[in-house]
Enzyme design. Structure first.
Site, PDB file in Angstrom:
ATOM      1  N   TYR A 175       9.625   3.196  -4.612  1.00 19.79           N
ATOM      2  CA  TYR A 175       8.855   1.994  -4.275  1.00 19.79           C
ATOM      3  C   TYR A 175       7.374   2.346  -4.312  1.00 19.79           C
ATOM      4  O   TYR A 175       6.969   3.388  -3.792  1.00 19.79           O
ATOM      5  CB  TYR A 175       9.251   1.516  -2.874  1.00 19.79           C
ATOM      6  CG  TYR A 175       8.469   0.317  -2.372  1.00 19.79           C
ATOM      7  CD1 TYR A 175       8.624  -0.934  -2.944  1.00 19.79           C
ATOM      8  CD2 TYR A 175       7.574   0.452  -1.303  1.00 19.79           C
ATOM      9  CE1 TYR A 175       7.904  -2.034  -2.472  1.00 19.79           C
ATOM     10  CE2 TYR A 175       6.863  -0.639  -0.825  1.00 19.79           C
ATOM     11  CZ  TYR A 175       7.034  -1.878  -1.414  1.00 19.79           C
ATOM     12  OH  TYR A 175       6.328  -2.965  -0.947  1.00 19.79           O
ATOM     13  N   ASP A 270       2.745   9.260  -6.621  1.00 18.97           N
ATOM     14  CA  ASP A 270       2.510   8.328  -5.528  1.00 18.97           C
ATOM     15  C   ASP A 270       2.758   9.084  -4.228  1.00 18.97           C
ATOM     16  O   ASP A 270       3.898   9.277  -3.815  1.00 18.97           O
ATOM     17  CB  ASP A 270       3.437   7.114  -5.653  1.00 18.97           C
ATOM     18  CG  ASP A 270       3.208   6.119  -4.526  1.00 18.97           C
ATOM     19  OD1 ASP A 270       2.579   6.493  -3.511  1.00 18.97           O
ATOM     20  OD2 ASP A 270       3.681   4.975  -4.650  1.00 18.97           O
ATOM     21  N   LYS A 298      -1.321   5.108   3.861  1.00 21.06           N
ATOM     22  CA  LYS A 298      -0.735   5.438   5.167  1.00 21.06           C
ATOM     23  C   LYS A 298      -1.615   6.396   5.988  1.00 21.06           C
ATOM     24  O   LYS A 298      -2.562   5.944   6.625  1.00 21.06           O
ATOM     25  CB  LYS A 298       0.686   5.976   4.978  1.00 21.06           C
ATOM     26  CG  LYS A 298       1.606   4.913   4.317  1.00 21.06           C
ATOM     27  CD  LYS A 298       3.053   5.261   4.399  1.00 21.06           C
ATOM     28  CE  LYS A 298       3.948   4.369   3.565  1.00 21.06           C
ATOM     29  NZ  LYS A 298       4.352   3.138   4.189  1.00 21.06           N
TER      30      LYS A 298
HETATM   31  N1  PLP Z   1       3.880   3.729  -2.328  1.00 20.48           N
HETATM   32  C1  PLP Z   1       4.765   4.258  -1.481  1.00 20.48           C
HETATM   33  C2  PLP Z   1       5.418   5.556  -1.819  1.00 20.48           C
HETATM   34  C3  PLP Z   1       5.091   3.601  -0.305  1.00 20.48           C
HETATM   35  O1  PLP Z   1       5.989   4.130   0.534  1.00 20.48           O
HETATM   36  C4  PLP Z   1       4.455   2.375  -0.012  1.00 20.48           C
HETATM   37  C5  PLP Z   1       4.780   1.632   1.223  1.00 20.48           C
HETATM   38  O2  PLP Z   1       5.677   1.915   1.947  1.00 20.48           O
HETATM   39  C6  PLP Z   1       3.531   1.868  -0.909  1.00 20.48           C
HETATM   40  C7  PLP Z   1       3.248   2.573  -2.061  1.00 20.48           C
HETATM   41  C8  PLP Z   1       2.821   0.586  -0.610  1.00 20.48           C
HETATM   42  O3  PLP Z   1       1.919   0.774   0.411  1.00 20.48           O
HETATM   43  P1  PLP Z   1       1.407  -0.495   1.275  1.00 20.48           P
HETATM   44  O4  PLP Z   1       2.585  -0.969   2.045  1.00 20.48           O
HETATM   45  O5  PLP Z   1       0.300   0.088   2.097  1.00 20.48           O
HETATM   46  O6  PLP Z   1       0.919  -1.494   0.300  1.00 20.48           O
END
Ligand code: PLP
Length: 460
Positions: A175, A270, A298
């Site tokens: 994700y 990511d 985060k």
């Molecule tokens: N990338 C990863 C690996 C994530 O776990 C998340 C959210 O949980 C995101 C991107 C998206 O981040 P946000 O919820 O701050 O938009």
């Protein structure tokens, strides 16, 4: 207890043994009442789709009504009815120091008192950027944004800009936020709610997104053979935390690096979840594989909305206003968020702090797998750095297909059993557990004793 006197929560008494014993007796008493939570959720159902502002909070994966939280400190959450929980969600990752860490709260208060947002450069942006680059020395330049979604969206635009190519490889069950082009077999809430693809995403938007199973280098190789000059980037959560917690097999990330080098594509890690969590230097440091672009979020915001993407100078010079790839944000680099992120990373990089979070995770996972084994319940678990995961399946989980074989009904019973006992797990089989430096060995042991009681009731 190792590091006890360095711990600001300990100084304030959160880890005091008397409090600990008192709390234990509270949690083992009669069933918890969620009266106020339920009435607030009835109101929220009228106000928000599904009663929530982010889908996985809706308890869709475990059933029942979400608990409305009121306060958080150290490893604990308290709900509006006064029930206390040991928290394993940690605001979905940012709270690696524990909640309301005194240094972070102080930094936010002092910065906010000087103004909330200027829409101009500010010195805290420089300080946080320098700190991030010290911890992740492969980053020569970064750009702050306001969420992980924005960071992932910008990173794939950058990969496409630099290579002049359109296609991307993404992995099943990973994700990257709710980016249109990436909502294909997406993990996290999308999987929890059984909708890994989204309505409203035109087929043309995902036409350039190629899917491969996590940990399957052969599949990635086949995609590169098929589209040798068309793939802009390979985007991956180096440890997949949005389908549970799934580690890369030895050589997998190295193999992706080699394919990208061979075919002129960019490797995009990511690290929104893994950054500063699987190691202080993130998965890049942990696995010794350097991506071309890094996506962060985060922890970098310490609980306030921040994301970032970064790379070498040669790659980042494509970004506006220096280069032709447009990307902007009214609140990007917001001083209050920068202050929270900086205070978090500074506290986290003090000797022994990250290690406390890491040990907590290992202790929890070891205890949970042992408890499952003693209870005769099939389970497979992983812990890396300060994140962990437990699948209710006897098989080893290497990818999304394996993860989906888990016994989600059993997970739901486990979740609710712990909720009643006083521990708050992510409300889905397909999410990682987030540990913090405030989860002392005693707090973990308290959780494990609750878990043992719950597991003993989970036979069919
Ligand atoms: N990338 C990863 C690996 C994530 O776990 C998340 C959210 O949980 C995101 C991107 C998206 O981040 P946000 O919820 O701050 O938009």
């Amino acid at each position: 207890m190792a590091g006890f006197f360095d711990d600001p929560f300990a100084k304030r008494g959160f880890l005091d043994t008397e409090v600990f014993h008192m709390a234990s007796s509270i949690t083992s008493s009669s069933p918890r009442i969620f009266e106020l939570s339920e009435s607030l959720m009835t109101q929220a159902m009228r106000l928000f789709p599904g009663g929530v502002n982010s889908p996985v909070r809706a308890f869709g994966g475990v059933g029942g009504s979400p608990v409305v939280m009121q306060r958080a400190e150290g490893p604990y959450l308290w709900d509006v009815d006064g029930n206390r929980y040991i928290d394993y969600v940690g605001s979905w990752g940012p709270a690696i120091l524990g909640h309301a860490h005194p240094a972070v709260v102080r930094a936010v208060q002092e910065t906010a008192a000087k103004g909330l947002s200027f829409g101009t450069p500010n010195a805290l942006e420089n300080q946080l950027a320098e700190k991030v680059m010290t911890l992740m020395p492969h980053l020569e330049r970064i750009r702050f944004v306001n969420s992980g979604t924005e960071a992932a969206l910008s990173a794939i635009r950058l990969a496409r800009a630099v290579t002049g190519r359109e296609k991307l490889i993404k992995f099943e069950g990973c994700y990257h936020g709710h980016v249109d082009a990436l909502l294909l077999k997406a993990g996290s809430g999308a999987t929890t709610l059984g909708m890994p693809n989204s309505a409203g995403v035109p087929p043309s938007t995902v036409a350039g997104t190629l899917l491969a199973p996590f940990n399957d280098l052969e599949a990635v190789g086949a995609l590169f053979e098929r589209y040798p000059d068309e793939i802009a980037g390979v985007l991956i959560e180096p440890v997949a935390g949005n389908m549970g917690c799934v580690l890369p097999k030895p050589g997998f990330l190295q193999g992706l690096r080699a394919f990208c080098d061979k075919f002129g594509a960019l490797l995009v890690f990511d690290e929104v979840m893994t950054g500063f969590r699987v190691a202080l230097g993130g998965a890049t440091a942990r696995f010794g594989v350097t991506p071309d672009i890094t996506v962060l979020g985060k922890i970098i915001g310490g609980g306030l909305p921040v994301g970032a993407y970064g790379a070498t100078h040669a790659v980042m010079k494509w970004v506006s206003p220096e280069g032709p790839m447009y990307q902007a944000g009214t609140l990007s680099g917001n001083p209050v968020a920068m202050a929270a992120g900086l205070a978090t990373l500074e506290a986290l990089s003090q000797p022994g702090v990250f290690e406390r979070a890491e040990q907590a995770s290992a202790q929890l996972l070891h205890g949970l797998t042992l408890a499952c084994c003693e209870a005769g319940i099939a389970a497979s678990g992983t812990s890396l750095g300060a994140m962990a995961g437990l699948f209710f399946t006897g098989n080893c989980v290497e990818n999304y297909t394996d993860a989906l074989k888990s016994d989600t009904k059993r997970f739901a019973r486990f979740f609710h059993g712990l909720l009643q006992s006083g521990a708050y797990l992510p409300p889905s089989q397909f999410e990682a557990f987030f540990l913090s430096a405030a989860h002392s060995p005693e707090v973990i042991e308290e959780t494990l004793s609750m878990a043992r009681c719950v597991l003993a009731t989970l036979h069919d």
